[in-house]
Design an enzyme around this catalytic site. Sequence first.
Site, PDB file in Angstrom:
ATOM      1  N   ASP A  67       0.736  -1.250  -0.078  1.00 58.78           N
ATOM      2  CA  ASP A  67      -0.093  -0.144   0.150  1.00 58.78           C
ATOM      3  C   ASP A  67       0.850   1.325  -0.142  1.00 58.78           C
ATOM      4  O   ASP A  67       1.970   1.364   0.465  1.00 58.78           O
ATOM      5  CB  ASP A  67      -0.999  -0.027   1.222  1.00 58.78           C
ATOM      6  CG  ASP A  67      -0.447   0.287   2.539  1.00 58.78           C
ATOM      7  OD1 ASP A  67       0.489  -0.531   2.926  1.00 58.78           O
ATOM      8  OD2 ASP A  67      -0.463   1.407   3.260  1.00 58.78           O
ATOM      9  N   SER A  68       0.262   2.292  -0.755  1.00 57.64           N
ATOM     10  CA  SER A  68       1.039   3.501  -0.697  1.00 57.64           C
ATOM     11  C   SER A  68       2.458   3.585  -1.234  1.00 57.64           C
ATOM     12  O   SER A  68       2.769   2.904  -2.595  1.00 57.64           O
ATOM     13  CB  SER A  68       0.937   4.345   0.815  1.00 57.64           C
ATOM     14  OG  SER A  68       1.427   5.722   0.556  1.00 57.64           O
ATOM     15  N   ALA A  69       3.552   3.617  -0.498  1.00 58.78           N
ATOM     16  CA  ALA A  69       4.985   3.484  -0.905  1.00 58.78           C
ATOM     17  C   ALA A  69       5.206   2.164  -1.261  1.00 58.78           C
ATOM     18  O   ALA A  69       6.013   1.666  -1.846  1.00 58.78           O
ATOM     19  CB  ALA A  69       5.955   4.121   0.121  1.00 58.78           C
ATOM     20  N   ILE A  97      -2.481  -1.048  -3.482  1.00 56.79           N
ATOM     21  CA  ILE A  97      -3.470  -0.356  -2.635  1.00 56.79           C
ATOM     22  C   ILE A  97      -2.988   1.289  -2.659  1.00 56.79           C
ATOM     23  O   ILE A  97      -1.928   1.384  -2.045  1.00 56.79           O
ATOM     24  CB  ILE A  97      -3.435  -1.098  -1.038  1.00 56.79           C
ATOM     25  CG1 ILE A  97      -3.903  -2.369  -1.231  1.00 56.79           C
ATOM     26  CG2 ILE A  97      -4.562  -0.100  -0.464  1.00 56.79           C
ATOM     27  CD1 ILE A  97      -3.525  -3.071   0.295  1.00 56.79           C
TER      28      ILE A  97
END
Length: 286
Positions: A67-69, A97
């Site tokens: 998720d994200s990074a 994500i």
Amino acid sequence: MGMHDVITRMISDELNAVVVSVDYRLYPEVLFPVPYLECLAAAKHFLTREVLAKYAIDPERVAVSGDSAGGNLAAAVAQEISTDDDASVKFSVQALIYPVLQALDFNTPSYLQNKDVPVLYRPLMVRLWLQYLGIDLSLMPQFLANNHSSLEQSLITPELRSRVDWTSLLPPKHRKNYEPLVVEKGLRGLVKERPGLLDVRAAPLLAGPEVLAKCPRAYVITCEYDVLKDDGLMYTRRLQDAGVAVTNDHYEDGFHGCLGFITWPMDFDVGRRAVRGYLNWLHNNL
């Protein structure tokens, strides 16, 4: 217990799966490409038949997710493994994500619409990119104005720009009434000095169609109230154009990080729905 621990246990329990989390090093201890290289090394080790056999893992049912990074790293590692002719085992699916996927345009509709929306403000996202790539933070205003990707940057070819062209990659409902910010003259030579800006290991959205075509089928979560929404939507479109099967779950009431808000006292319905959608997709596709 942190968000990732909660979701990891849910995956392990509901899917009867082995879950490996990579404890890669972060800024300021290291800069790009170290986090990517550490994740890639972990993935290659895990995908060896010896390791898979040790944990009784079906080599045809291995996913990479983040998720994200972490979504950035998962996408980049998936690309590398997919194009590695020496890799005898490859990922069967990738689940991203609200991933961060490009640093050339910080004026996409979602960056502008959600510039002041918590938890990921637009200036914060730019700061995180500069830190990751080792770029002087005093240049933040230039990046916010897209001066780093001006037309005079000869290394950013028209073909490369097309890979992040939201005016053609986003559906009309997500383009809304925004106009692209095209800068004629800007920070001359910056891209040459900081090649990470164009490195697909840092910016997976910039990968060519021949690379994307080899990637595993994908699941992408995007949220309406997230500066990274358009990154995920553009990647969804580019993967689909390359012939990859993609499921995009877009949450109209979602925000960046919402999957982490599923336990008291920060319990959001959208977080629970997003986690359930994520687990259901993995259950049906892994």
